[in-house]
Design an enzyme around this catalytic site. Structure first.
Site, PDB file in Angstrom:
ATOM      1  N   TYR A  62       0.847  -1.189   0.000  1.00  0.00           N
ATOM      2  CA  TYR A  62       0.000   0.000   0.000  1.00  0.00           C
ATOM      3  C   TYR A  62       0.887   1.245   0.000  1.00  0.00           C
ATOM      4  O   TYR A  62       1.437   1.643   1.011  1.00  0.00           O
ATOM      5  CB  TYR A  62      -0.933   0.009   1.210  1.00  0.00           C
ATOM      6  CG  TYR A  62      -1.874  -1.159   1.297  1.00  0.00           C
ATOM      7  CD1 TYR A  62      -2.224  -1.899   0.165  1.00  0.00           C
ATOM      8  CD2 TYR A  62      -2.428  -1.546   2.512  1.00  0.00           C
ATOM      9  CE1 TYR A  62      -3.102  -2.977   0.248  1.00  0.00           C
ATOM     10  CE2 TYR A  62      -3.309  -2.614   2.602  1.00  0.00           C
ATOM     11  CZ  TYR A  62      -3.632  -3.329   1.475  1.00  0.00           C
ATOM     12  OH  TYR A  62      -4.491  -4.407   1.572  1.00  0.00           O
ATOM     13  N   LEU A 210     -17.941  -3.924   2.100  1.00  0.00           N
ATOM     14  CA  LEU A 210     -18.897  -2.996   1.496  1.00  0.00           C
ATOM     15  C   LEU A 210     -18.788  -2.980  -0.018  1.00  0.00           C
ATOM     16  O   LEU A 210     -19.197  -2.023  -0.676  1.00  0.00           O
ATOM     17  CB  LEU A 210     -18.698  -1.587   2.066  1.00  0.00           C
ATOM     18  CG  LEU A 210     -18.908  -1.475   3.587  1.00  0.00           C
ATOM     19  CD1 LEU A 210     -18.620  -0.070   4.071  1.00  0.00           C
ATOM     20  CD2 LEU A 210     -20.317  -1.909   3.983  1.00  0.00           C
ATOM     21  N   ARG A 212     -16.234  -2.621  -2.038  1.00  0.00           N
ATOM     22  CA  ARG A 212     -15.402  -1.503  -2.511  1.00  0.00           C
ATOM     23  C   ARG A 212     -16.197  -0.206  -2.611  1.00  0.00           C
ATOM     24  O   ARG A 212     -15.935   0.642  -3.454  1.00  0.00           O
ATOM     25  CB  ARG A 212     -14.753  -1.835  -3.863  1.00  0.00           C
ATOM     26  CG  ARG A 212     -13.944  -3.109  -3.850  1.00  0.00           C
ATOM     27  CD  ARG A 212     -13.221  -3.348  -5.144  1.00  0.00           C
ATOM     28  NE  ARG A 212     -12.583  -4.666  -5.130  1.00  0.00           N
ATOM     29  CZ  ARG A 212     -11.430  -4.950  -4.540  1.00  0.00           C
ATOM     30  NH1 ARG A 212     -10.768  -3.995  -3.926  1.00  0.00           N
ATOM     31  NH2 ARG A 212     -10.940  -6.172  -4.565  1.00  0.00           N
ATOM     32  N   PHE A 214     -19.483  -0.007  -3.235  1.00  0.00           N
ATOM     33  CA  PHE A 214     -20.717  -0.153  -4.006  1.00  0.00           C
ATOM     34  C   PHE A 214     -21.932  -0.317  -3.095  1.00  0.00           C
ATOM     35  O   PHE A 214     -23.008   0.239  -3.362  1.00  0.00           O
ATOM     36  CB  PHE A 214     -20.609  -1.347  -4.946  1.00  0.00           C
ATOM     37  CG  PHE A 214     -21.859  -1.605  -5.744  1.00  0.00           C
ATOM     38  CD1 PHE A 214     -22.091  -0.921  -6.926  1.00  0.00           C
ATOM     39  CD2 PHE A 214     -22.806  -2.515  -5.314  1.00  0.00           C
ATOM     40  CE1 PHE A 214     -23.257  -1.138  -7.654  1.00  0.00           C
ATOM     41  CE2 PHE A 214     -23.969  -2.747  -6.036  1.00  0.00           C
ATOM     42  CZ  PHE A 214     -24.199  -2.054  -7.214  1.00  0.00           C
ATOM     43  N   GLY A 218     -23.935   2.649  -4.141  1.00  0.00           N
ATOM     44  CA  GLY A 218     -24.457   2.208  -5.414  1.00  0.00           C
ATOM     45  C   GLY A 218     -23.595   2.641  -6.587  1.00  0.00           C
ATOM     46  O   GLY A 218     -22.495   3.172  -6.415  1.00  0.00           O
TER      47      GLY A 218
END
Length: 350
Positions: A62, A210, A212, A214, A218
């Site tokens: 990361y 979650l 990513r 969405f 949504g």
């Protein structure tokens, strides 16, 4: 918002205890857009710890490296002994190329690098981030076992590993946790990986609970992403098929149904999705990531949300295998489906 009490769970069978929900730290430094202000992220990490969220998840890739450095700064001044620190090795970036490595020399060098960047003497939970399909898993775990014996690592984990890889690894040294993508739109691990972990007494850490983002916002979330956000970049290059425009349109129905149930429960879609994961068992810890204290508070509030068996069944019916269009990954982003390693040769050291 009232403070939510964050309980503790046992992760695996070797003695590791963690908060019932962890904190994914990746997005603070990389992958999901540009790095966030360091002082704000340190404050968020301290807020999480003071709220009872003590499992902090990072990786050497990361940044690369910058997220571990951030955590190292956040864990100074007496904070280290209040957390369970998890990091990963195995995705090696050099000159823009991505290589999966599990050879002993690399394992040791990666561990030493993470210890230095984190500013600690020992890593609580050290994962193999992706499986090197060129190296027998027994060889990789053999080196990790040495690091445990030397006191540099307390517990060993795997990420995105197949059931057979998990079994072979566990036979060399107990695996404490397997990290896997598990959410209402990623349920394929329930067929073989989750049962294997439970059979062997291995804890489960659910990343991207979650979807990513969405399941929080949504399809419209893609419109708000920065141009260097992994989700937007990879949707252009098809590495994340679910974020392709034609698939997003299909997948919108899942979000709408989750949103409808959330409204009925008087909670957010994020909280409903996290509650569904929390109800999978007391051997599961989710690690939603965020860069905002407000979102963090909403996430831990999901721990207090109770779902009836009927509500769980309703959620699982709308999140069936055919409800989501598009694979999780394609291309070089290896998953457990391709994590088989060569057999250990006769006389090969472990």
């Amino acid at each position: 918002m009232a403070t939510t009490k964050v309980g503790r769970i046992k992760l695996g069978s070797q003695g590791l205890e963690v908060s019932a929900q962890g904190l994914g730290c990746m997005g603070m430094s990389a992958i999901y857009g540009p790095p966030k202000p360091e002082a704000d992220m340190v404050a968020l990490i301290h807020h999480a710890i003071n709220s009872g969220v003590t499992l902090l998840d990072t990786s050497d890739v990361y940044g690369p490296h910058t997220n571990e450095i951030l955590l190292g700064k956040a864990l100074k001044d007496g904070v280290r002994n209040r957390v369970e620190l998890a990091t990963k090795f195995g995705i090696h970036l050099t000159e823009g190329q991505r290589e999966i490595r599990g050879d002993p020399a690399y394992v040791r060098a990666a561990c030493e690098g993470s210890l230095k960047r984190l500013g600690v003497d020992c890593i609580d939970l050290y994962y193999q981030h992706r499986i090197d399909t060129r190296v027998p898993i027994e060889v990789t775990i053999g080196e990790l076992k040495k690091l445990v014996e030397e006191g540099k690592v307390k517990y060993i984990g795997l990420s995105e590993a197949s059931a057979s890889t998990i079994r072979r690894a566990h036979a060399v040294h107990p695996i404490t946790a397997v990290q896997l993508e598990w959410s209402l739109w990623s349920r394929d691990v329930e067929e073989e990986i989750v049962p294997t972990c439970r059979e062997l007494g291995i804890g489960i850490v659910a990343y991207s609970p979650l979807g990513r983002g969405f399941l929080s916002s949504g399809p419209k979330m893609v419109e708000t992403l920065s141009n260097d956000d992994f989700r937007k970049v990879c949707s252009y290059f098809t590495y994340l098929p679910r974020f392709q425009p034609e698939n997003l349109k299909h997948n919108e129905r899942l979000y709408e149904q989750v949103n409808k149930i959330a409204a009925r429960k008087e909670c957010t879609p994020s909280q409903l999705a996290l509650a569904w994961i929390h109800h999978q068992g007391n051997d599961v810890c989710s690690i939603p990531g965020t860069t905002k204290i407000e979102n963090f508070n909403q996430n831990i509030a999901a721990l207090a949300l109770k779902l009836t068996p009927e509500e769980m069944a309703e959620l699982e019916s709308i999140a069936s295998a055919d409800a989501v269009k598009g694979d999780r990954y394609t291309g070089t982003f290896a998953t457990y489906h391709e994590s088989e390693t060569p057999p250990l040769s006769s006389g090969q050291p472990v």
